[in-house]
Enzyme design. Structure first.
Site, PDB file in Angstrom:
ATOM      1  N   TYR A 145     -35.035  -1.569 -37.785  1.00  0.00           N
ATOM      2  CA  TYR A 145     -34.885  -0.303 -37.075  1.00  0.00           C
ATOM      3  C   TYR A 145     -35.925   0.754 -37.465  1.00  0.00           C
ATOM      4  O   TYR A 145     -36.158   0.996 -38.650  1.00  0.00           O
ATOM      5  CB  TYR A 145     -33.485   0.278 -37.332  1.00  0.00           C
ATOM      6  CG  TYR A 145     -33.202   1.408 -36.371  1.00  0.00           C
ATOM      7  CD1 TYR A 145     -32.721   1.146 -35.093  1.00  0.00           C
ATOM      8  CD2 TYR A 145     -33.496   2.723 -36.705  1.00  0.00           C
ATOM      9  CE1 TYR A 145     -32.530   2.155 -34.187  1.00  0.00           C
ATOM     10  CE2 TYR A 145     -33.307   3.747 -35.804  1.00  0.00           C
ATOM     11  CZ  TYR A 145     -32.819   3.460 -34.550  1.00  0.00           C
ATOM     12  OH  TYR A 145     -32.637   4.455 -33.648  1.00  0.00           O
ATOM     13  N   GLY A 146     -36.469   1.407 -36.487  1.00  0.00           N
ATOM     14  CA  GLY A 146     -37.299   2.622 -36.605  1.00  0.00           C
ATOM     15  C   GLY A 146     -37.887   2.885 -37.969  1.00  0.00           C
ATOM     16  O   GLY A 146     -38.723   2.131 -38.467  1.00  0.00           O
ATOM     17  N   GLY A 147     -37.445   3.982 -38.541  1.00  0.00           N
ATOM     18  CA  GLY A 147     -38.009   4.469 -39.804  1.00  0.00           C
ATOM     19  C   GLY A 147     -37.930   3.475 -40.945  1.00  0.00           C
ATOM     20  O   GLY A 147     -38.666   3.601 -41.926  1.00  0.00           O
ATOM     21  N   CYS A 158     -32.957  17.441 -35.073  1.00  0.00           N
ATOM     22  CA  CYS A 158     -32.687  18.888 -35.032  1.00  0.00           C
ATOM     23  C   CYS A 158     -33.644  19.635 -34.118  1.00  0.00           C
ATOM     24  O   CYS A 158     -33.774  20.852 -34.208  1.00  0.00           O
ATOM     25  CB  CYS A 158     -32.709  19.466 -36.439  1.00  0.00           C
ATOM     26  SG  CYS A 158     -31.278  18.940 -37.411  1.00  0.00           S
ATOM     27  N   ASN A 211     -27.828   7.577 -32.159  1.00  0.00           N
ATOM     28  CA  ASN A 211     -29.224   7.549 -32.618  1.00  0.00           C
ATOM     29  C   ASN A 211     -30.066   6.596 -31.763  1.00  0.00           C
ATOM     30  O   ASN A 211     -31.051   6.029 -32.228  1.00  0.00           O
ATOM     31  CB  ASN A 211     -29.286   7.156 -34.101  1.00  0.00           C
ATOM     32  CG  ASN A 211     -30.669   7.362 -34.698  1.00  0.00           C
ATOM     33  OD1 ASN A 211     -31.367   8.330 -34.359  1.00  0.00           O
ATOM     34  ND2 ASN A 211     -31.093   6.468 -35.585  1.00  0.00           N
ATOM     35  N   SER A 212     -29.670   6.403 -30.500  1.00  0.00           N
ATOM     36  CA  SER A 212     -30.507   5.597 -29.610  1.00  0.00           C
ATOM     37  C   SER A 212     -31.838   6.322 -29.400  1.00  0.00           C
ATOM     38  O   SER A 212     -31.899   7.554 -29.447  1.00  0.00           O
ATOM     39  CB  SER A 212     -29.799   5.348 -28.279  1.00  0.00           C
ATOM     40  OG  SER A 212     -29.337   6.554 -27.712  1.00  0.00           O
ATOM     41  N   ARG A 213     -32.889   5.549 -29.195  1.00  0.00           N
ATOM     42  CA  ARG A 213     -34.247   6.125 -29.203  1.00  0.00           C
ATOM     43  C   ARG A 213     -35.113   5.548 -28.092  1.00  0.00           C
ATOM     44  O   ARG A 213     -34.841   4.473 -27.567  1.00  0.00           O
ATOM     45  CB  ARG A 213     -34.922   5.801 -30.546  1.00  0.00           C
ATOM     46  CG  ARG A 213     -34.212   6.374 -31.766  1.00  0.00           C
ATOM     47  CD  ARG A 213     -34.940   7.523 -32.357  1.00  0.00           C
ATOM     48  NE  ARG A 213     -34.155   8.256 -33.334  1.00  0.00           N
ATOM     49  CZ  ARG A 213     -34.567   9.370 -33.928  1.00  0.00           C
ATOM     50  NH1 ARG A 213     -35.756   9.873 -33.653  1.00  0.00           N
ATOM     51  NH2 ARG A 213     -33.803  10.008 -34.790  1.00  0.00           N
TER      52      ARG A 213
HETATM   53  P1  GTP Z   1     -36.209  13.136 -35.189  1.00  0.00           P
HETATM   54  O1  GTP Z   1     -36.958  12.288 -34.216  1.00  0.00           O
HETATM   55  O2  GTP Z   1     -34.955  12.453 -35.696  1.00  0.00           O
HETATM   56  O3  GTP Z   1     -37.033  13.620 -36.335  1.00  0.00           O
HETATM   57  O4  GTP Z   1     -35.575  14.370 -34.383  1.00  0.00           O
HETATM   58  P2  GTP Z   1     -36.136  15.705 -33.672  1.00  0.00           P
HETATM   59  O5  GTP Z   1     -36.167  16.815 -34.661  1.00  0.00           O
HETATM   60  O6  GTP Z   1     -37.377  15.418 -32.925  1.00  0.00           O
HETATM   61  O7  GTP Z   1     -34.931  16.048 -32.661  1.00  0.00           O
HETATM   62  P3  GTP Z   1     -34.891  16.148 -31.060  1.00  0.00           P
HETATM   63  O8  GTP Z   1     -35.855  17.138 -30.510  1.00  0.00           O
HETATM   64  O9  GTP Z   1     -34.978  14.773 -30.526  1.00  0.00           O
HETATM   65  O10 GTP Z   1     -33.434  16.737 -30.815  1.00  0.00           O
HETATM   66  C1  GTP Z   1     -32.260  16.124 -31.268  1.00  0.00           C
HETATM   67  C2  GTP Z   1     -31.078  16.574 -30.467  1.00  0.00           C
HETATM   68  O11 GTP Z   1     -30.961  17.989 -30.504  1.00  0.00           O
HETATM   69  C3  GTP Z   1     -31.156  16.182 -28.997  1.00  0.00           C
HETATM   70  O12 GTP Z   1     -29.888  15.727 -28.586  1.00  0.00           O
HETATM   71  C4  GTP Z   1     -31.523  17.466 -28.298  1.00  0.00           C
HETATM   72  O13 GTP Z   1     -31.042  17.512 -26.970  1.00  0.00           O
HETATM   73  C5  GTP Z   1     -30.869  18.523 -29.190  1.00  0.00           C
HETATM   74  N1  GTP Z   1     -31.615  19.817 -29.146  1.00  0.00           N
HETATM   75  C6  GTP Z   1     -32.954  19.974 -29.268  1.00  0.00           C
HETATM   76  N2  GTP Z   1     -33.311  21.273 -29.137  1.00  0.00           N
HETATM   77  C7  GTP Z   1     -32.162  21.966 -28.933  1.00  0.00           C
HETATM   78  C8  GTP Z   1     -31.869  23.356 -28.715  1.00  0.00           C
HETATM   79  O14 GTP Z   1     -32.742  24.224 -28.682  1.00  0.00           O
HETATM   80  N3  GTP Z   1     -30.551  23.683 -28.550  1.00  0.00           N
HETATM   81  C9  GTP Z   1     -29.560  22.741 -28.583  1.00  0.00           C
HETATM   82  N4  GTP Z   1     -28.316  23.149 -28.422  1.00  0.00           N
HETATM   83  N5  GTP Z   1     -29.803  21.422 -28.769  1.00  0.00           N
HETATM   84  C10 GTP Z   1     -31.078  21.030 -28.951  1.00  0.00           C
HETATM   85  C1  SPV Z   2     -36.111  10.628 -38.192  1.00  0.00           C
HETATM   86  O1  SPV Z   2     -35.035  10.105 -38.562  1.00  0.00           O
HETATM   87  O2  SPV Z   2     -36.502  11.724 -38.658  1.00  0.00           O
HETATM   88  C2  SPV Z   2     -36.927   9.986 -37.155  1.00  0.00           C
HETATM   89  C3  SPV Z   2     -36.521   8.653 -36.667  1.00  0.00           C
HETATM   90  O3  SPV Z   2     -37.920  10.551 -36.732  1.00  0.00           O
HETATM   91  S1  SPV Z   2     -36.966   7.342 -37.754  1.00  0.00           S
HETATM   92  O4  SPV Z   2     -38.298   6.887 -37.399  1.00  0.00           O
HETATM   93  O5  SPV Z   2     -35.982   6.256 -37.586  1.00  0.00           O
HETATM   94  O6  SPV Z   2     -36.967   7.810 -39.114  1.00  0.00           O
END
Ligand code: GTP
Ligand code: SPV
Ligand code: MN
Length: 581
Positions: free
Chosen positions: A198-200, A251, A363-365
């Site tokens: 998986y991923g990371g 986040c 955590n589907s991607r």
């Molecule tokens: P990693 O790839 O795990 O490092 O995550 P990431 O930080 O890139 O998170 P991502 O942008 O994919 O957002 C994760 C979740 O947070 C998703 O379900 C988004 O829809 C939700 N989300 C992102 N931005 C916001 C926001 O401004 N407000 C709210 N309420 N939800 C948000």
């Molecule tokens: C994270 O978990 O911060 C990711 C997804 O960006 S993974 O590559 O699985 O770590």
């Protein structure tokens, strides 16, 4: 022997003797090779074809149900000195770790193909890029690495020209969580990962190399490897400022990196440089410059739709590998938050039944090339990277943290980063929704002792006389009704606008003990129907709660003992005192 580099060919031969693969395939990164990998995986069931009319070139992978996220409890940093990894990491003696893992790797590739994946993290002609080679027995990993990195011949050329490279050995093993380990040997620039596909855990260029090994290497070489997105924000005058933001996993980095300005902010545009990792260096001009070491996105599926993140939504309609999503009656991918159609098959391939939980894994991607993103920045290929005007720290805090506040200095910003906390998410195995310290969003990724890391951050500020301003944001504060107070997504640009105004010496602010907050009018809440009450709740600083927070941060810092930088302690003391007044 498929390389003139004897260090590499010797290592591959050594791994071959240990793991006993059926055959060896050196990957060149070509399109034809990618298609062959896809065909192989379709034939053996690793991939399933999705609707090729509406989702051309899109496939579904279902991982083992016990293998759906990073595993922090099985992730180790194996340095000679235990103290060098700090209380923020699991440690194992490197000699013991090699022995333990080599026993698991023995014969692990019998009957399988050993893929050799030379890759480059960063623009292929960038002096700030670094090389790696992953050896894996997973075609899924090979195909994902082709999308996520500059993988193949061009990378191998740099290695053959004599550049050092990180060695990553990976096998899916038997996928048993009892025999799953993600081990890092930063002094040897080596990674050994077994038991997960998986991923990371398995795409070793990403978290293992570009964050854990790279953070260690960056300190040796004078740069920073961070869990940050990089986005260009173009104002109506046509000027572009670049912002880097560190938010913990799931986040909001991908979403902020692809933000589409709201209707009410005409003339603004955003450009994505990176969505997960930034490598930062101090430029000759005293500014911090950033490259994105990656070439693709491994993004969170749930919550992605045309309203929240249209750029991502459009990006993943072709040439995308979906992992652990559900499927509709017409064989399209489906996930929670997709605003049309309904799932008939869940992420495990069972008929969808809400009693079994969500249809798509939380955590589907998606894995997709960054070049498919409509907002992809041409600067993402710039060998020097982009100059950073502001650094944002942030996380999920239902309570306490205001929508935005600004550090009064670099050292104060480092303290804000070091004291960060966020609710845990499905990106890592374990409980979801509990608040934990996640300094600089690097808790799972910093390859060395956080105390040394914070100290090193301070010295980077000393070297960069035009260092970016540092801010903290929280899109996730909730009201008494348990709902998010802030609309988020595109509207986050309102906050970024204030941030950039502050960087340029404009933007009205109020001073509080924890930093500067915007004057409520600066956010123009009336444009989006936010009441004055909601805005003041979003910006409220509860002094009593913050006194408790600073006491908790002091308690957290204690475990770093003597190594905690005095400058960080002094900053903490300064804020704690201000809060008592
Ligand atoms: P990693 O790839 O795990 O490092 O995550 P990431 O930080 O890139 O998170 P991502 O942008 O994919 O957002 C994760 C979740 O947070 C998703 O379900 C988004 O829809 C939700 N989300 C992102 N931005 C916001 C926001 O401004 N407000 C709210 N309420 N939800 C948000
Ligand atoms: C994270 O978990 O911060 C990711 C997804 O960006 S993974 O590559 O699985 O770590
Ligand atoms: Mn991430």
């Amino acid at each position: 022997m498929a390389t003139t580099n004897s260090a590499l060919s010797n290592w591959v031969a050594e791994v071959e003797r240990l793991t006993q693969p059926e055959r060896i395939r050196w990957c060149d990164g070509s399109e034809q090779e990618y298609q062959e990998l896809i065909e192989e995986m379709l034939a053996d069931g690793t991939l399933l074809k999705l609707n090729q009319t509406t989702y051309p070139g899109c496939y579904l992978h279902r991982s083992d149900p016990s293998d759906v996220a990073r595993v922090e409890h099985l992730t180790f940093i194996c340095s000679r000195e235990r103290e060098d990894v700090g209380p923020n990491n699991h440690w194992m003696n490197p000699v013991a770790a090699h022995a333990k893992l080599d026993a698991l790797f023995k014969g692990a590739m019998r009957g399988r193909t050993l893929y050799v994946l030379p890759y480059c993290m960063g623009p292929i002609d960038s002096p700030h890029a670094r090389l790696g080679v992953e050896i894996t027995d997973s075609a899924y990993v090979a195909a994902n690495m082709k999308i996520m990195t500059r993988m193949g011949t061009a990378a191998l050329k740099r290695i053959e020209a004599g550049e050092p490279f990180v060695r990553g050995l990976h096998s899916t093993g038997d996928l048993s969580p009892d025999r799953r380990f993600i081990m890092h040997f930063p002094e040897e620039r080596m990674i050994k990962s077994i038991g997960s596909g998986y991923g990371g855990n398995a795409l070793l260029g990403k978290k293992c190399h570009a964050l854990r090994i790279a953070s260690w290497q960056a300190r040796d070489e004078g740069w920073l490897a961070e869990h940050m997105l990089i986005v260009g924000i173009q104002n109506p005058q046509g000027e572009t400022h670049y912002v880097a933001a560190a938010f913990p996993s799931a986040c909001g980095k991908t979403n902020l990196a692809m933000l589409i300005p709201p209707q009410s902010m005409k003339g603004w545009k955003t450009w994505t440089v990176g969505d997960d990792i930034a490598w930062l260096h101090v430029g000759e001009d005293g500014r911090l410059w950033a490259i994105n070491p990656e070439a693709g996105y491994f993004g969170v599926m749930p919550g992605t739709n045309e309203k929240t993140n249209k750029n991502a939504y459009d990006t993943i309609h072709s040439n995308t590998i979906f992992t652990n999503v559900a499927v509709t009656a017409d064989n399209e991918p489906w996930w929670e938050g997709k605003d049309d159609k309904t799932p008939v098959t869940d992420w495990q391939g069972r008929p969808y039944d809400p009693a079994n939980g969500p249809a798509a894994h939380p955590n589907s991607r998606f894995t997709v090339s960054a070049k498919q993103n409509p907002s992809y920045s041409d600067k993402a290929e710039d060998p020097q990277g982009v100059p950073i005007s502001a650094i944002l720290f942030g996380g999920r805090r239902a309570h306490l943290a205001p929508l935005v506040y600004e550090a009064t200095s670099w050292d104060h910003g480092v303290l804000i980063g070091a004291g960060m906390a966020s609710e845990t998410t499905a990106a890592a195995a374990g409980q979801v929704g509990t608040v934990r310290r996640d300094p600089m969003a690097m808790k799972p990724f910093c390859g060395y002792n956080f105390a040394d890391y914070w100290n090193y951050w301070m010295t980077v500020g000393d070297r960069a006389d035009k260092a970016p301003h540092i801010f903290h944001v929280n899109w996730f504060r909730k009201g008494a009704d348990g709902k998010f107070l802030w609309p988020g997504f595109g509207e986050n640009l309102r906050v970024i606008k204030w941030i950039l105004d502050r960087c340029e010496g404009r933007g009205e602010a109020l001073e509080t003990p924890i930093g500067f907050i915007p004057k409520a009018e600066e956010l123009h809440g009336q444009d989006i129907g936010l009441s004055a009450d909601t805005l003041s709740e979003l910006l409220r600083i509860d002094h009593e709660a913050w006194r408790e927070e600073y006491a908790a941060i002091a308690e957290y810092f204690k475990q770093y003992g003597e190594r905690l930088p005095p400058r960080l302690q002094a900053e903490h003391q300064r804020i704690a005192t201000a809060l008592k007044r």
